[in-house]
Design a protein around this motif. Structure first.
Motif, short mmCIF file in Angstrom:
data_model
loop_
_atom_site.label_atom_id
_atom_site.label_comp_id
_atom_site.label_asym_id
_atom_site.label_seq_id
_atom_site.Cartn_x
_atom_site.Cartn_y
_atom_site.Cartn_z
N PHE A 25 0.89 -1.17 0.00
CA PHE A 25 0.00 0.00 0.00
C PHE A 25 0.92 1.22 0.00
O PHE A 25 1.51 1.54 1.03
CB PHE A 25 -0.89 0.03 1.25
N VAL A 30 2.91 -4.90 2.94
CA VAL A 30 2.06 -5.55 3.95
C VAL A 30 2.16 -7.07 3.88
O VAL A 30 2.12 -7.76 4.90
CB VAL A 30 0.60 -5.08 3.78
N PRO A 49 0.11 -11.17 15.24
CA PRO A 49 -0.13 -9.89 15.93
C PRO A 49 -0.91 -8.90 15.07
O PRO A 49 -1.01 -9.08 13.85
CB PRO A 49 1.29 -9.36 16.18
N ASN A 50 -1.44 -7.86 15.68
CA ASN A 50 -2.14 -6.80 14.93
C ASN A 50 -1.22 -6.26 13.85
O ASN A 50 -0.03 -6.04 14.07
CB ASN A 50 -2.51 -5.64 15.87
N GLY A 51 -1.82 -6.08 12.67
CA GLY A 51 -1.07 -5.50 11.56
C GLY A 51 -0.20 -6.50 10.81
O GLY A 51 0.55 -6.13 9.89
N ALA A 52 -0.29 -7.79 11.17
CA ALA A 52 0.56 -8.80 10.52
C ALA A 52 0.18 -9.03 9.05
O ALA A 52 0.97 -9.57 8.28
CB ALA A 52 0.47 -10.12 11.28
N GLY A 53 -1.05 -8.65 8.67
CA GLY A 53 -1.47 -8.81 7.28
C GLY A 53 -2.56 -9.86 7.07
O GLY A 53 -2.85 -10.25 5.94
N LYS A 54 -3.20 -10.28 8.17
CA LYS A 54 -4.20 -11.37 8.07
C LYS A 54 -5.39 -10.96 7.20
O LYS A 54 -5.79 -11.71 6.30
CB LYS A 54 -4.68 -11.76 9.49
N THR A 55 -5.96 -9.79 7.50
CA THR A 55 -7.13 -9.35 6.72
C THR A 55 -6.73 -9.06 5.27
O THR A 55 -7.47 -9.38 4.34
CB THR A 55 -7.76 -8.09 7.36
N THR A 56 -5.53 -8.52 5.09
CA THR A 56 -5.05 -8.27 3.72
C THR A 56 -4.97 -9.58 2.95
O THR A 56 -5.37 -9.67 1.79
CB THR A 56 -3.68 -7.55 3.77
N HIS A 215 -7.98 -14.25 16.82
CA HIS A 215 -7.03 -13.59 17.72
C HIS A 215 -6.71 -14.41 18.96
O HIS A 215 -5.63 -14.33 19.50
CB HIS A 215 -7.56 -12.22 18.14
N1 LIG Z 1 -6.16 -0.17 2.35
C1 LIG Z 1 -5.04 0.04 3.07
N2 LIG Z 1 -4.25 1.10 2.82
C2 LIG Z 1 -3.12 1.32 3.53
N3 LIG Z 1 -2.68 0.50 4.51
C3 LIG Z 1 -3.43 -0.57 4.80
C4 LIG Z 1 -4.65 -0.86 4.10
N4 LIG Z 1 -5.18 -2.02 4.61
C5 LIG Z 1 -4.34 -2.41 5.58
N5 LIG Z 1 -3.30 -1.55 5.70
C6 LIG Z 1 -2.17 -1.68 6.61
O1 LIG Z 1 -1.60 -2.96 6.38
C7 LIG Z 1 -1.14 -3.54 7.59
C8 LIG Z 1 -1.77 -4.91 7.74
O2 LIG Z 1 -3.17 -4.74 7.98
P1 LIG Z 1 -4.16 -5.97 8.14
O3 LIG Z 1 -5.49 -5.39 8.46
O4 LIG Z 1 -4.05 -6.86 6.98
O5 LIG Z 1 -3.53 -6.68 9.42
P2 LIG Z 1 -4.20 -7.74 10.40
O6 LIG Z 1 -3.16 -8.76 10.69
O7 LIG Z 1 -5.50 -8.21 9.88
O8 LIG Z 1 -4.41 -6.81 11.68
P3 LIG Z 1 -5.54 -6.90 12.83
O9 LIG Z 1 -5.21 -8.10 13.64
O10 LIG Z 1 -5.31 -5.63 13.60
O11 LIG Z 1 -6.90 -6.96 12.18
C9 LIG Z 1 -1.48 -2.55 8.69
O12 LIG Z 1 -0.33 -1.80 8.97
C10 LIG Z 1 -2.58 -1.72 8.07
O13 LIG Z 1 -2.58 -0.43 8.63
#
Ligand SMILES: Nc1ncnc2c1ncn2[C@@H]1O[C@H](COP(=O)(O)OP(=O)(O)OP(=O)(O)O)[C@@H](O)[C@H]1O
Length: 262
Positions: A25, A30, A49-56, A215
């Motif tokens: 991004f 990510v 952990p939070n921000g690891a990229g799971k939702t991405t 989580h």
């Molecule tokens: N559309 C976007 N634009 C910019 N940065 C993004 C976008 N989507 C996610 N990020 C960033 O990418 C990183 C990974 O986010 P993601 O939501 O995939 O993590 P996660 O492991 O699911 O976190 P969580 O456990 O907090 O839900 C984070 O730093 C987030 O801020």
């Protein structure tokens, strides 16, 4: 024919393969060379952990985000660039972190709308009485299977959070998916409500491949056959409960965060 891998004396079919996927991004990387392979019928947890990229990663698999590099294969078919509705036709279904239900409609009406959206006749404003009866019967039957039939006439807003999560999973199951992605199915639920969702996931059809973000490590271990730990956008570890619990890297970067991040 889907890819098969010989493992011991049995052939394994790969339902989902993430092959060196990168997502950026802007200047933020990510996902980095993210790789995982999920067997057909497997129940796999993605933790980290939070921000690891799971939702991405889920967004890449479901077609919401296109990776900058790498491939996504479903039963050997390259779906990297396929739009979300094509993936749905290939048997992929997903729930989201945020509830997607119509709160003022009844449980039954929500299921009927979900089923209707799956049929090619959804834009026809009149339908035969028998086809409508069939739709209602199918909706009631789904609710009966998952123990929510007695709540069918209640507005969704009156259900507990746990029941709403169950309903979302039932809606995702309405398309009879081959691969089901559950984005934090127990997020925000009490222990009692989580206890409704865990056995539901465990009792899904053994042929349905399930990938879920979780989580709570203990809940992940209860629902999954195998766990993948994501860290800074790459797979840090993968394995059974014992393998993950015994992995010193996981203990350092994930278990060490328990309490403030789990
Ligand atoms: N559309 C976007 N634009 C910019 N940065 C993004 C976008 N989507 C996610 N990020 C960033 O990418 C990183 C990974 O986010 P993601 O939501 O995939 O993590 P996660 O492991 O699911 O976190 P969580 O456990 O907090 O839900 C984070 O730093 C987030 O801020």
């Amino acid at each position: 024919m889907a890819k098969t891998v010989k493992k011991a004396d049995r052939a394994i079919m790969i339902a989902l393969q993430i092959d060196n996927v990168d997502v950026r991004f802007g200047g933020l990387q990510v996902l980095t060379m993210c790789r995982l392979s999920i067997e057909a019928g497997e129940k796999r947890a993605i933790i980290g952990p939070n921000g690891a990229g799971k939702t991405t990663l889920f967004n890449v698999i479901s077609g919401i985000i296109m990776p900058s590099a790498g491939k996504v294969l479903s039963f050997d078919q390259d779906i990297t660039r396929s739009p979300a509705h094509v993936r749905a036709m290939h048997g992929l279904a997903r729930t989201f972190q945020i509830t997607n239900l119509f709160n003022n409609l009844s449980v039954l009406e929500n299921i009927i709308l979900g089923l209707q959206a799956l049929t090619s006749t959804k834009y026809i404003f009149y339908r035969t009485t028998s086809s409508f009866t069939e739709l209602i019967d199918n909706a009631v039957s789904l609710l009966r299977t998952w123990g929510l039939e007695d709540k069918k006439d209640r507005p969704v807003r009156s259900l507990s959070h746990g029941e709403q999560r169950q309903l979302e999973i039932i809606l995702a199951l309405a398309s009879r998916p081959k691969i089901l992605l559950l984005d934090e199915p127990t997020q925000g639920l009490s222990t009692a409500e989580t206890a409704l969702v865990v056995p539901m996931v465990r009792s899904l059809d053994p042929s349905t491949t399930v990938l879920f973000i979780e989580h709570d490590m203990d809940v992940a271990f209860q629902m999954a056959d195998k766990i993948t730990v994501l860290y800074y956008g790459s797979v840090l570890a993968e394995g059974t409960e014992d393998e993950i619990r015994g992995n010193p890297n996981v203990a350092e970067v994930y278990l060490g965060l328990e309490g403030d991040n789990a």
